[in-house]
Design a protein around this motif. Sequence first.
Motif, short mmCIF file in Angstrom:
data_model
loop_
_atom_site.label_atom_id
_atom_site.label_comp_id
_atom_site.label_asym_id
_atom_site.label_seq_id
_atom_site.Cartn_x
_atom_site.Cartn_y
_atom_site.Cartn_z
N VAL A 1 2.72 -1.14 -17.67
CA VAL A 1 2.55 -2.59 -17.41
C VAL A 1 1.79 -3.10 -16.19
O VAL A 1 0.53 -4.41 -15.97
CB VAL A 1 3.70 -3.63 -17.52
N GLU A 2 2.46 -2.73 -14.96
CA GLU A 2 1.51 -3.44 -14.18
C GLU A 2 0.00 -2.59 -14.05
O GLU A 2 -0.81 -3.09 -13.35
CB GLU A 2 2.16 -2.78 -12.71
N ALA A 3 -0.36 -1.47 -13.83
CA ALA A 3 -1.80 -0.62 -13.77
C ALA A 3 -2.07 -1.60 -15.09
O ALA A 3 -3.87 -2.09 -14.70
CB ALA A 3 -0.91 1.03 -14.44
N SER A 4 -1.81 -2.10 -16.63
CA SER A 4 -2.59 -2.77 -17.81
C SER A 4 -2.98 -3.72 -16.53
O SER A 4 -4.23 -4.40 -16.91
CB SER A 4 -1.51 -2.73 -18.47
N ASN A 5 -2.26 -4.39 -16.27
CA ASN A 5 -2.47 -6.16 -15.30
C ASN A 5 -3.70 -5.79 -14.33
O ASN A 5 -4.69 -6.59 -14.31
CB ASN A 5 -1.17 -6.83 -15.19
N TYR A 6 -2.98 -4.64 -13.35
CA TYR A 6 -4.49 -4.78 -12.52
C TYR A 6 -5.71 -4.23 -13.37
O TYR A 6 -6.75 -4.86 -12.86
CB TYR A 6 -3.65 -3.60 -11.49
N LEU A 7 -5.72 -3.62 -13.95
CA LEU A 7 -6.85 -3.25 -14.16
C LEU A 7 -7.54 -4.50 -15.52
O LEU A 7 -9.19 -4.96 -15.39
CB LEU A 7 -6.89 -2.54 -16.22
N LEU B 1 -12.56 -4.21 -2.62
CA LEU B 1 -11.23 -4.21 -2.78
C LEU B 1 -10.88 -3.71 -3.71
O LEU B 1 -10.03 -2.51 -3.22
CB LEU B 1 -10.74 -4.99 -2.22
N ALA B 2 -10.57 -3.47 -5.05
CA ALA B 2 -10.67 -3.38 -5.95
C ALA B 2 -10.32 -1.92 -6.35
O ALA B 2 -10.39 -0.40 -6.07
CB ALA B 2 -10.46 -3.81 -7.58
N MET B 3 -11.86 -1.66 -6.03
CA MET B 3 -12.35 0.09 -6.65
C MET B 3 -12.11 1.23 -5.54
O MET B 3 -11.82 2.01 -5.89
CB MET B 3 -14.30 -0.51 -6.17
N SER B 4 -12.13 0.46 -4.03
CA SER B 4 -10.65 1.19 -2.55
C SER B 4 -9.64 1.88 -3.79
O SER B 4 -9.44 3.20 -2.98
CB SER B 4 -11.40 0.70 -1.58
N ARG B 5 -9.25 0.54 -4.06
CA ARG B 5 -7.66 0.86 -4.54
C ARG B 5 -7.86 2.30 -5.47
O ARG B 5 -6.75 2.80 -5.81
CB ARG B 5 -7.18 -0.34 -4.88
N LEU B 6 -8.81 1.95 -6.08
CA LEU B 6 -8.50 2.38 -7.74
C LEU B 6 -9.42 4.08 -7.55
O LEU B 6 -8.13 5.24 -7.61
CB LEU B 6 -9.57 2.06 -9.19
N ASP C 1 1.15 -0.62 -0.03
CA ASP C 1 -0.07 -0.26 0.18
C ASP C 1 1.03 1.20 -0.38
O ASP C 1 -0.01 2.48 -0.04
CB ASP C 1 -0.94 -0.11 1.06
N GLN C 2 2.40 1.14 0.37
CA GLN C 2 3.29 2.43 0.15
C GLN C 2 3.31 2.97 -1.29
O GLN C 2 4.81 3.62 -1.18
CB GLN C 2 4.08 2.13 0.64
N ILE C 3 2.72 1.69 -1.81
CA ILE C 3 3.54 2.13 -3.46
C ILE C 3 1.95 1.91 -4.87
O ILE C 3 0.97 1.19 -4.22
CB ILE C 3 4.27 0.18 -4.33
N MET C 4 2.36 3.02 -5.49
CA MET C 4 1.30 2.92 -6.20
C MET C 4 1.26 2.32 -6.92
O MET C 4 2.30 2.10 -7.99
CB MET C 4 0.51 4.91 -6.51
N ILE C 5 0.38 1.75 -8.14
CA ILE C 5 0.10 1.06 -9.28
C ILE C 5 0.87 1.31 -10.72
O ILE C 5 1.17 1.52 -11.07
CB ILE C 5 -1.05 0.44 -9.20
N TRP C 6 0.19 3.04 -10.26
CA TRP C 6 0.24 3.62 -12.08
C TRP C 6 1.84 4.36 -11.40
O TRP C 6 1.91 4.54 -12.86
CB TRP C 6 -1.06 4.64 -12.11
#
Length: 652
Positions: A95-101, A138-143, A85-90
């Motif tokens: 690549v990481e952002a795309s995989n998460y989506l 959980l994913a929506m909260s992270r977004l 949670d200390q590291i932001m996906i984007w």
Amino acid sequence: MGDYKSSSTPTHEGEQHLIAAARHIMQALRSSSFLTDDLRKTLSDLESHLSAIAAITESKTEEFSEFEKRLKSAEEKVFSWESNDQIMIWDSGPVEASNYLKSIDEIQTLIQNFTSLSVDEYGKHKELFYRADSVLQLAMSRLEEELIHILVRYEQYLEPEYMSFRLSGADIVYDESFDSVEEESIEEATQRNRYSNESDDYYVVDLVQPLAIPHLKSIAKAMFASNYGYEFCHSFINTRKYALDEYLVVLGVQIFSIEDVLKMEWTSLNLEIKKWSWIMKIIIRVYLASEKWLCEQILAEFGSVSSFCFLDISKATMACLLNFGEAIAMGSRRPEKLFSLLDMYEVLADLLLDIDALFMEETGSFVRIEFHELMKSLGNLAKTTFLEFGNAIATSNTSSNPFSGGGIHPLTRYVMNYIKTLTEYGRTLNFLTNDQCIEDSNQALELEDRQGIEDSFSSAFYPTAHHLLSITSTLKSSLDSRSKLYKNAALQHVFLMNNIHYMVQKVKSSKLMFFFGDEWIREHIAKVQQHATSYERATWSSVLSLLRDDNQRSHSFSKASFRERCRAFSIAFEEVYKSQTGWSIPDLELREGLQISTAQNVIQAYRTFVGRISGNISDKDVKYTVDDLEKYLFHLFEGSPRSLHHAFIRRR
């Protein structure tokens, strides 16, 4: 109760056991020797049916297993970022952002396909459905967190010229005493202040760095597809409102109540109005236009959502700015407020199309309506203040003492500089007063004044020109009354000559000439000359009569008589010199013109008289030579009293 339901609810495994048991019974029946052909056929049909059921059950089992496997994979991806949670996906790369989506898309697909499974309310299928929905939440909260982070990280600040208010030039503050006016700097300062920011270019800017827009759009798309559009809008609006609030702080915007504004000292309020006028243009034409563009870039594909978000972001700021204007519109009709009222009105008129474009949707209609109503209120107040200015002049305090030296009265300076500045607002004033029925409520407005303006100026500006002429007519009436405070008739004419000349010069040197016309200028130049002639007659007729021979028989006068006449003239001249050197004609050209005209008449008469008596008395009996007299006449009207008695003593 939970155990009962679990044991009594069919499962895929229970269905398989039931089918196996049914087949075992059927096999036992087939071995019986008592089966008829019809019974055998029935058993055969039952076998086919059980086989079909078994195939369907097996298919569902495999489908369920695949569903669970895909959910687990997506779930692991979502959970992996919860532990970071200390590291932001984007921030970790595309690549990481795309995989998460993609994981979110997978969960959405699984939830949508759940209806194809035989889902029991209390079975394992329902458990997996709740599990998938929980992971999606959980994913929506992270977004939402990612959304806020991107908006803040990639926020762009406006250019320096849009960040701080600077009032260039000296400020001009009119007060209601009519005595605050200095001189030429007044209207020049007003013009500089009024146009100091007019050359600024206004354009839409990127409030968020362009490279972040695709990220924000992808988050919006994912959240709206998951029916979390409200949560997206809530976070987006709050973050952008905070950014706007920060910008308002940078601009120095203060929130005043109506009571605060109505009680504010005029100098401070005048500055706040100028700041407000500048801020209105920056906020509406730059910031809000850019904010609307940002909303459209991100949310255009979601229908009216873009307009809804923009309205929610901007409405509090618009309310704050409009409330200040409404407080001003509730204030009193004082002459010193007129320029600020006109500035505010012109700013709103200039921004009218911008406001209509920003809030064109029905949801923003209340902002448009309030904006239009404020412009109307300010226009009405400015119009009334302008039309009542003449009354303010007429009712201004008149001292029982005359203005020292007969110079230009402060009221004259105030009024002429005031209306000279008003010409900068000519089109606005004409628009505001165009519906005003032109009735001559001021009896001092002369017929020739009206005729002059009608002949020399476009009828399109007639309402404003009419009222400006009415104001100057009221001023002239006031000056006539003030001139009567002087006991000396000659000083009355000097006073009127000074003030009318000042009015003429102001008209000739400014846009007032287009409102007043050539005829008005010619008539008032003639009035200046009339007062100059009247001054000479009132002052010098009695003095020069001492030099004239009424019976045309100068040889009959004795030396004593000539000597007495010289003495009487010297005394009279000294009295004039003593008083009129203290009189003031501030305009150099006007002063020198009157000095020359006076000198021509006086010196000619004095030279003739001295020449006629030169053979009858000695030079020591003539106190002043012609050259002396001419020199002393050019000391008049300089505003500093002098005396000639000491010069005579030294000469004696």
